[in-house]
Every structure is written in C-alpha cells, then in structure tokens.
Design an enzyme around this catalytic site. Structure first.
Site, PDB file in Angstrom:
ATOM      1  N   ARG A   1      -8.027 -20.076  -5.411  1.00 31.42           N
ATOM      2  CA  ARG A   1      -7.200 -21.397  -5.350  1.00 31.42           C
ATOM      3  C   ARG A   1      -6.890 -22.634  -6.545  1.00 31.42           C
ATOM      4  O   ARG A   1      -7.947 -22.919  -7.443  1.00 31.42           O
ATOM      5  CB  ARG A   1      -7.084 -22.438  -4.530  1.00 31.42           C
ATOM      6  CG  ARG A   1      -7.614 -21.114  -2.718  1.00 31.42           C
ATOM      7  CD  ARG A   1      -7.779 -22.174  -2.017  1.00 31.42           C
ATOM      8  NE  ARG A   1      -7.334 -21.768  -0.284  1.00 31.42           N
ATOM      9  CZ  ARG A   1      -6.037 -21.260   0.314  1.00 31.42           C
ATOM     10  NH1 ARG A   1      -5.039 -21.365  -0.494  1.00 31.42           N
ATOM     11  NH2 ARG A   1      -6.155 -19.888   1.494  1.00 31.42           N
ATOM     12  N   CYS A   2      -5.987 -23.002  -6.785  1.00 32.21           N
ATOM     13  CA  CYS A   2      -5.319 -23.559  -8.205  1.00 32.21           C
ATOM     14  C   CYS A   2      -4.627 -24.640  -8.127  1.00 32.21           C
ATOM     15  O   CYS A   2      -3.467 -24.521  -7.972  1.00 32.21           O
ATOM     16  CB  CYS A   2      -4.754 -22.791  -9.287  1.00 32.21           C
ATOM     17  SG  CYS A   2      -4.718 -22.915 -11.455  1.00 32.21           S
TER      18      CYS A   2
ATOM     19  N   SER B   1      -2.035  -9.731   1.472  1.00 29.63           N
ATOM     20  CA  SER B   1      -2.209 -10.532   2.999  1.00 29.63           C
ATOM     21  C   SER B   1      -2.576  -9.613   3.954  1.00 29.63           C
ATOM     22  O   SER B   1      -1.103  -8.774   4.552  1.00 29.63           O
ATOM     23  CB  SER B   1      -0.770 -11.562   2.338  1.00 29.63           C
ATOM     24  OG  SER B   1      -1.347 -12.417   4.723  1.00 29.63           O
ATOM     25  N   ILE B   2      -3.680  -9.933   4.908  1.00 31.15           N
ATOM     26  CA  ILE B   2      -4.092  -9.408   5.953  1.00 31.15           C
ATOM     27  C   ILE B   2      -3.563  -9.418   7.331  1.00 31.15           C
ATOM     28  O   ILE B   2      -3.657  -9.239   8.023  1.00 31.15           O
ATOM     29  CB  ILE B   2      -5.645  -9.313   6.020  1.00 31.15           C
ATOM     30  CG1 ILE B   2      -6.420 -10.744   6.771  1.00 31.15           C
ATOM     31  CG2 ILE B   2      -6.928  -9.214   5.183  1.00 31.15           C
ATOM     32  CD1 ILE B   2      -7.585 -10.973   7.154  1.00 31.15           C
ATOM     33  N   ASP B   3      -2.897 -10.866   7.199  1.00 23.50           N
ATOM     34  CA  ASP B   3      -2.301 -11.600   8.684  1.00 23.50           C
ATOM     35  C   ASP B   3      -0.763 -10.768   8.059  1.00 23.50           C
ATOM     36  O   ASP B   3      -0.239 -10.939   9.747  1.00 23.50           O
ATOM     37  CB  ASP B   3      -1.714 -13.111   8.408  1.00 23.50           C
ATOM     38  CG  ASP B   3      -3.318 -14.131   8.529  1.00 23.50           C
ATOM     39  OD1 ASP B   3      -4.074 -13.725   8.681  1.00 23.50           O
ATOM     40  OD2 ASP B   3      -3.448 -14.800   7.709  1.00 23.50           O
TER      41      ASP B   3
ATOM     42  N   ARG C   1     -17.884 -13.442  27.753  1.00 24.96           N
ATOM     43  CA  ARG C   1     -18.835 -13.934  26.301  1.00 24.96           C
ATOM     44  C   ARG C   1     -17.112 -13.895  24.508  1.00 24.96           C
ATOM     45  O   ARG C   1     -16.521 -13.810  24.942  1.00 24.96           O
ATOM     46  CB  ARG C   1     -20.117 -12.364  25.763  1.00 24.96           C
ATOM     47  CG  ARG C   1     -20.989 -12.564  26.428  1.00 24.96           C
ATOM     48  CD  ARG C   1     -21.796 -13.544  25.792  1.00 24.96           C
ATOM     49  NE  ARG C   1     -23.041 -13.196  26.939  1.00 24.96           N
ATOM     50  CZ  ARG C   1     -23.589 -13.593  28.066  1.00 24.96           C
ATOM     51  NH1 ARG C   1     -22.674 -14.212  28.742  1.00 24.96           N
ATOM     52  NH2 ARG C   1     -24.606 -13.157  28.212  1.00 24.96           N
TER      53      ARG C   1
ATOM     54  N   ARG D   1      -3.748  26.574  22.542  1.00 23.09           N
ATOM     55  CA  ARG D   1      -2.293  26.606  21.228  1.00 23.09           C
ATOM     56  C   ARG D   1      -1.454  27.946  21.626  1.00 23.09           C
ATOM     57  O   ARG D   1      -0.323  28.290  21.409  1.00 23.09           O
ATOM     58  CB  ARG D   1      -3.039  27.722  19.900  1.00 23.09           C
ATOM     59  CG  ARG D   1      -4.281  26.531  18.832  1.00 23.09           C
ATOM     60  CD  ARG D   1      -4.196  27.198  18.099  1.00 23.09           C
ATOM     61  NE  ARG D   1      -4.926  26.592  16.993  1.00 23.09           N
ATOM     62  CZ  ARG D   1      -4.896  25.774  16.164  1.00 23.09           C
ATOM     63  NH1 ARG D   1      -3.458  25.635  15.723  1.00 23.09           N
ATOM     64  NH2 ARG D   1      -5.396  25.300  15.403  1.00 23.09           N
TER      65      ARG D   1
ATOM     66  N   GLY E   1      -3.191  23.829   6.829  1.00 23.47           N
ATOM     67  CA  GLY E   1      -2.253  25.093   6.765  1.00 23.47           C
ATOM     68  C   GLY E   1      -1.443  25.262   5.992  1.00 23.47           C
ATOM     69  O   GLY E   1      -1.947  24.691   4.306  1.00 23.47           O
TER      70      GLY E   1
ATOM     71  N   HIS F   1     -13.296  21.317  10.289  1.00 21.84           N
ATOM     72  CA  HIS F   1     -13.141  20.364  11.602  1.00 21.84           C
ATOM     73  C   HIS F   1     -13.110  19.050  11.753  1.00 21.84           C
ATOM     74  O   HIS F   1     -13.170  18.658  13.096  1.00 21.84           O
ATOM     75  CB  HIS F   1     -13.329  21.349  13.100  1.00 21.84           C
ATOM     76  CG  HIS F   1     -12.996  22.549  13.305  1.00 21.84           C
ATOM     77  ND1 HIS F   1     -12.651  23.680  12.460  1.00 21.84           N
ATOM     78  CD2 HIS F   1     -12.191  22.930  14.047  1.00 21.84           C
ATOM     79  CE1 HIS F   1     -12.102  25.008  12.497  1.00 21.84           C
ATOM     80  NE2 HIS F   1     -11.894  24.273  13.875  1.00 21.84           N
TER      81      HIS F   1
END
Length: 809
Positions: free
Chosen positions: A112-113, A188-190, A316, A497, A601, A687
């Site tokens: 931060r600046c 941003s993770i938000d 909890r 399949r 495939g 697999h």
C-alpha cells in the site's frame, strides 16, 4: 532498440509447436512490428492485496511484451516502488518469469502506498517513468489501485509541465513521453469488481475455502455439529455465495442481500428441518461483511450463540482469514491471468492518446475490454445501493454471473416450510448418468433432484446408464438421499458407456411402465449420442415422445453444444498439479524433458489448457495435425532452451493426437535427438484424471446446470401436455444444455448434428483452439499465427447493468 519491419516478422521462419494453426492469419506479427516502429515500452505495477494467479499475468505480459521487441520493466512493491524508483524499477527478462506459474502471491511484491495519493508522490513517479522512457502502464489490482492509475493518466500532461518547470526533465524528454497509456487487470479474491465474471485469484480462493469446508464437514458429520464459516468479502458476497452452492450449505449471509427481518427464527426453523430430514450436520457460510436490513453487522459469534442457545446444537465457528489468499493458483486462475496478460498487451498496442483507460476482463469464455472508470463507478454504485437499502439493485449491479448464482441459491434455500415441497403435480422426471464417470456428476444429480422436488415432481433415479433403463433399475430418489453429493467425485448412480441401441424397445416399455414423463441425461459424448438415438426412435416408439435434456459431463469436454463440460475443470487441475510436481523434479535434475499423455480421446482441450496452465513447451493434439518436420523443430527448440538458465522441458500429448506419433514414439524421438543435451522421461496420467473431489467450478457448474434443466423441463412439460398426457416430438423438445460464449442455452440435439464430427467424437467448432497461439508465444517460439476474428473491442458496462438515474436502475 533493434527494429524489424512487419514483412521481416511475417517472413520469419515459423517454428511449429505441434502445428498451432496453419489456417490462422499473421496478425500479431504485424501489430507487434508496429509496436517496434513506435518504440513503445511496456511496464507493469503490482498493487496492494495480492491474489493467486497474479504471477501468471505478470509472466504473460512480460513474455508477450518481450516477444514484440519492447523493453519490459518490473516495478517492485507496487506504487511505492514507482514513487521511490531506483532499484525498484528493473528490466524484466524472459528467464526472470520462469517457474512462476505455480507460485501464489506476487514475486515482484506489493504494498500500500500513501505517497502516491499525494501529488508530490505522483510527480516523483512520473519523473521515474519519463527518465526510463516508459509510456505504457499495466496495473494489476483492485478498484482503488486502478482508480489511482486513471488519475495518474488524466493529470499526466500537468505532471510533465510541472517537472519541466522544476528542471527535472527536459522538453525533449517530455515530448517523447507526451502521453501515458493505461490498461488494468483486476486481481482480487473477493471478485468485487463489476464488469468481469471472475477476477484473478477468486477461483484459487474458492479452492482453499472448499478444501477447508470438506475437511470440516467430515468432523461435523461425525459429531452432529453445526459449523459456521466466515470467508472474506467485506463488501462482496461472491465467495460466500459460491461456497454455499458448492458445499450445499444450509444458510448463507452476504452483504448484497441481507436476510429478512426475524431471520433468527427462520434460520432456526431451517436448521431443525434439516436435522429432521436425517442430516447429521449443519453448515452456515458467512461473508466477512454480513449485515442485516438495518446495516447492522451479523457476526460469527452472534450466529453461534443463537444456534447453541436456542436450539442446543453443538456449534463451532471458524474464520478462514488470509489462508484464502495463499496457496498454489488453480488452473483457471493461471489461464485467466495468462489470457488477461496477453489481452493487456494487445490493448496497449492499439491504444491512442484518445483511448480511455481500460480494464481487460472475462465474460463467459470471452476476453473483453471495458472502460476502467465505468467499471469503477458501477462497483461504487453497488456500495451506494447497499447503503441505501436497495439490495435487489446491488445484486443486479454485480452482473449476470452473480445474479445467476443468487437465483440458484434462492431456489434451494429459501424454503422455510418443508411441507411446501410436497405439493405434487404427478410428474415423474428420471435422471441417468451415461458414459465415463467424472467429478461434478453427483452435484448435477443432487441439484436436479432437489429442484424437481421443489417444483412438486417425483424424481426417479436410473442406475447404470441406459442399461439400467432397459433393465428396470429405476427407483424414486428423495431429498435426503442426495445430501452431501455435491462434494463427491464419480457417479453415485452408476454409469456405463452402452448406448440405447438394441435395447430401445425395452427402454420404451420401461418408460411407459414407470410412467416417466421426461428424462435428464448427464454424461459425455455417449449421452449426446444416446439422446440422438432416442429422438430418432420417436418415429417408431411413441413412449419416447417425452422432453429430454442432455447435460454435458465429461473430462474430455467434447460434447457439441457447450463450450464447457462438467468434470473438465477437475481433470485440468489434476493434470496441472501433476505437471507442477514433474517440473519441480526436472528443475532439480536439470536438462530433462518430460513427455506427458493426457486424456481426451481426439479432443485436445485438456492437453491445450494444461499446456497453458503448466507452462508447457508444446502440446500435440488431433485438431491441429503435426508432422515429422514439426517434431524436429520442437526438438531444436528444446536444445536451444537448454542453453539458457531454464534447463527443463514439458511436452503434452492428448491420447489420440496421432495414430503413428504415439507417446512412446515421441519419447523415443526426443530421447534420441536430445542425446548429450537432455534426457527424457514419459508419464501417462491415465484414469487419475477422472477421479478426485470436484473443484468449486465443477460443483457450482453442475448445480446450476441441474437446476436449469429441471426448470426448462417443467416449462416444456406444460407445453407438451395434451388431452391428459405428455406428447413431445418437436426438435426443440430434446436439447443439450450448454454454455455458449456468455450464456447457458438449450439447443436441439438434431440441430447440433451438422457441427459434429461423429467419427472422432468432437465438435467441428472448438472455441479454445484460438488460445493455442498463446501457448506457443509464451514458450518462446518465433512468429506466431493467431486468429483475430474476435478481437476484443471496448464494451460498456453501463449498458449491461443498467443506467443509474435517481438511485434506480
């Protein structure tokens, strides 16, 4: 600076990394040569609050910038480094961004600046840029950081004039740096920046959260506990909302949509109802900024005390904190960061002094550009809407992705009286899994079952695919039976399949016997083929004239009608994690090349996307034929690479890329030609790519697809109800539900036949092929052909979200 012409670049000897598209046009080379002619320089800043995936963006921007011939600089420690200058601003090299993809945070630092907020600080920053001849700024950060960058650009001319007056720069230096171009990438993770579906770091944060939730639910179930988890999101509830969908939480608190008054009573009723239905645990997800309708904070302790005192449940609480910011970036974030980095360079290439500062963004699977300040304004409008109690507006302003998640949540979790579910309408909807199992199938089944029960339908489970439908392995499935399925891999219903084929008559008889009114088919290419066979057989068997929907679910991502399939993201993350470990091994031994075979495939999606997310040197796929000359050039490329400080190689090949150039052949070829320079190792992943717990993306995607399919079938059943029975034989009564570009849409099975290569079991049109040139550029191959038929143009977010006038949308 050495300059070359566009003609020189176009005529540069092409090095083909697995034949990256001979049909594409040489557009980047022309643009890049233009950049050289202009003498531009690129430069980036990493700003406060790091997020996993930022290093991928840094790597892509550096390498594409260097590829153009531009000089690229690192700015260490964000804006503070820009203000302080000196050793904080250093030239970046190709090798300096090697082995960055798997690292979380940002390797060039972030801080931060406060100085940059003052004009004297911006003057120092401008002086540092002018002295280095930097006129292009690439900023990775949140809305505050990007707003600061835009202010810097807006007052650039004024700053230059002040610097000339102070004698710190000459008029000639000012003329060479007469304007500053800005492009932003949101880290941003938000996921709180409006205009983009997903910001860099969000998916990785969801991975960390879901890992914790999965671990906690096991202990909660053992002890019959209620767990309250607080995730980040002071002003945005995206993480909490998607987590709630991905883990099947009982309640979620988000700031955009606070609970109604008297929420305490409603919450307690819901928790009791869940226990009465056989659940041994309760999970409540809270965003950090959770609040009530009066904007009073709702805390973990407050909810914990309510549940433990009023209900007597063993409760909890866990606050996840900064663990959400760290860790290895997910495959999605690596690819997103790489795509955004490339698009950022393209935006700077095309920028003029009149071009507004833009932010590169993601909408669906498309890279787009948006005016930076429009995005910032709408992001601020969300905060204003919440402050004024206009919560519906706040949700709408967040964008379509947030709205879709919220609407899906409402469908499942706003039922306060369980008796509301059982108002039946005598409609039976059957669900079947077809093809190979994949992670996320169970999430889709759970979502469809519960959405159907909410609509009043009876839901039927068909075990073991179409064989089970033919053999009568059909039984009702209840709300409680699918509890906890969201986080389970594989297929709990069982899957095979085998296609309807010779059993079509028995299938029609069982549809009549069990009174099945509509069918949901969840699976891969076999599900698509099986759906087509059932539609074709309608002419002979009237019982098959019922609405049907196919939900793509396969690691191969090869179902026509959808850009993405459930399960592909989980497989991609498995491959990426394995490649990380293999590269780490190679970094230790040095001078080693690994040949890795992926599933898929004839579809090269996994090999291509894993190549991007793991930093591969080449990815061989069926869709882009390669020949012995191409292989020879790739070997030469790796020999040259071993002369640098990066003494390792990674080659991917999808399983059916070429009948003759097998994985063993490639291993033998590279081993022989690399003698004395490097040695080789071979891995066939097999697999393991189909197993594992679903990623947050696959859980959320499966949940939304399952719910949407039931809602579509409910409407279609109403249309097809005639004379006391269901009769559906029109093409649009049997559809594939898929994501196309930016939306989930239904497409008739019959209409997709023209776009299907039935021999090789792939769509004829595959969007991700346009990403392959990025893989080649980032691996340091020479002049690359790239398709620019869908160049990202500047869009306007206001049109998407609604114009704000007088506090209304």
């Amino acid at each position: 600076m050495h300059r070359v012409s566009a003609r020189q670049l176009v005529n540069t000897k092409r090095v083909n990394a697995g034949s990256l598209g001979s049909h594409l046009i040489n557009y980047l080379a022309v643009l890049f040569s233009s950049l050289l002619a202009w003498g531009k320089k690129l430069f980036r800043v990493l700003l406060p609050l790091c997020a996993a995936g930022m290093n991928a963006a840094v790597r892509a921007t550096v390498r594409v910038g260097i590829y153009t011939g531009a000089k690229v600089y690192f700015v260490h420690e964000g804006y503070q480094g820009l203000v302080d200058g000196g050793d904080n601003i250093k030239p970046a090299t190709w090798e300096s961004v090697s082995m960055m993809l798997q690292l979380g945070g940002t390797v060039i630092g972030s801080a931060r600046c406060m100085d940059f907020k003052e004009k004297w600080g911006r003057l120092k920053a401008a002086c540092n840029l002018v002295k280095l001849g930097i006129t292009n700024l690439c900023v990775i950060g949140g809305d505050g950081s990007l707003t600061g960058a835009n202010q810097f650009r807006t007052e650039w001319s004024e700053l230059l004039a002040d610097l000339i007056k102070q004698g710190k720069i000459t008029a000639e230096e000012a003329k060479r740096s007469s304007h500053l171009n800005i492009v932003g990438m949101v880290g941003s993770i938000d996921n709180d920046f409006c205009g983009t579906d997903m910001t860099i770091g969000t998916d990785s944060a969801l991975h960390r959260i879901i890992e914790v939730v999965d671990a906690i639910t096991t202990t909660a179930q053992s002890h019959q506990r209620t767990f309250i988890l607080e995730v980040m999101g002071r002003h945005c509830g995206y993480l909490a909302l998607v987590t709630a969908l991905a883990c099947g939480a009982d309640w979620v608190f988000i700031p955009e949509m606070p609970p109604e008054d008297n929420w305490e009573e409603h919450l307690c009723k819901r928790l009791i109802a869940q226990r009465e239905r056989g659940s041994r645990l309760n999970v409540i997800i809270m965003a950090e900024g959770a609040q009530d309708r009066k904007q009073k904070p709702i805390t973990c302790d407050q909810v914990k005390n309510l549940v433990s005192k009023k209900l007597g449940f063993d409760t909890r609480s866990t606050i996840l904190g900064h663990v959400q910011r760290g860790g290895t970036p997910s495959a999605f974030d690596r690819i997103l960061g790489s795509r955004m980095g490339v698009e950022a360079v393209m935006a700077l290439l095309e920028a003029t002094p009149e071009t507004p500062a833009c932010v590169v963004s993601l909408s669906g699977n498309m890279a787009i550009r948006l005016p930076l300040m429009e995005c910032v304004q709408v992001t601020k409008d969300v905060t204003v809407a919440m402050a004024e109690g206009r919560f519906e507006d706040a949700v709408n302003l967040r964008g379509k992705s947030f709205q879709n998640n919220w609407n899906t949540y409402k469908m499942f979790f706003f039922l306060l009286s369980w008796s509301d579910i059982w108002a039946t309408c005598n409609i039976n909807i059957a669900i079947v899994n077809v093809g190979a199992p994949c992670a996320g199938m169970n999430a889709a089944v759970r979502s469809a079952v519960r959405a159907g029960l909410i609509q009043g339908h009876q839901m039927l489970a068909i075990h073991d695919g179409f064989d089970g439908l033919a053999n009568g392995q059909i039984e009702p499935i209840t709300w409680a039976q699918v509890g906890g399925w969201t986080g389970k891999g594989g297929s709990n219903l069982g899957t095979k399949r085998n296609l309807p084929g010779k059993n079509i008559e028995q299938i029609s008889l069982n549809i009549a016997k069990f009174n099945i009114h509509s069918l949901i088919i969840i699976g891969g290419f076999e599900a698509y083929l099986g759906g087509l066979e059932l539609v074709t057989a309608r002419e002979k068997y009237e019982e098959l004239c019922i609405p049907m929907v196919v939900i793509p679910a396969t690691v191969s991502n090869n179902v026509p009608g959808s850009d993405f399939s459930i399960g592909a993201d989980t497989a991609l993350n498995t491959i990426t994690t394995t490649c990380d470990r293999i590269k780490q091994s190679a970094a230790g031994t040095k001078r080693r090349v690994f040949i890795i075979e992926t599933m898929g495939g004839y579809c090269g999606y996994l090999a291509t996307m894993a190549g991007l997310s793991s930093g591969a040197d080449a990815a061989y796929i069926y869709e882009e034929p390669f020949h012995i000359h191409d292989l020879e050039l790739n070997v030469v490329h790796l020999i040259e690479k071993m002369k640098t400080s990066v003494k390792r190689g990674l080659i991917l090949r999808n399983s059916n890329a070429n009948d003759n150039y097998t994985t063993q052949f490639l291993y033998n070829l590279y081993s022989e030609e690399g003698k004395g320079t490097f040695d080789c190792r071979m891995n066939i992943l097999g697999h393991m790519q189909q197993g594992g717990t679903p990623t947050p993306f696959d859980r959320n995607f499966g949940t939304k697809m399952g719910a949407k399919s039931v809602m579509w079938l409910t409407d279609k059943l109403k249309e097809c109800y005639r004379h006391g029975r269901i009769f559906a034989n029109t093409p649009d009564s049997a559809c594939v539900l898929g994501m196309k570009r930016r939306s989930l849409i239904f497409q008739p099975l019959a209409s997709l036949k023209e776009d299907t290569d039935f021999e090789h079991r792939i769509p004829k049109t595959e969007w991700w092929l346009k990403l392959r040139p990025i893989l080649k550029i980032l691996a340091r191959y020479e002049a690359v052909e790239i398709d620019t038929s869908e160049v990202a143009a500047m869009e306007h977010i206001i049109k998407k979200t609604g114009e704000i006038k007088g506090g209304k949308i």
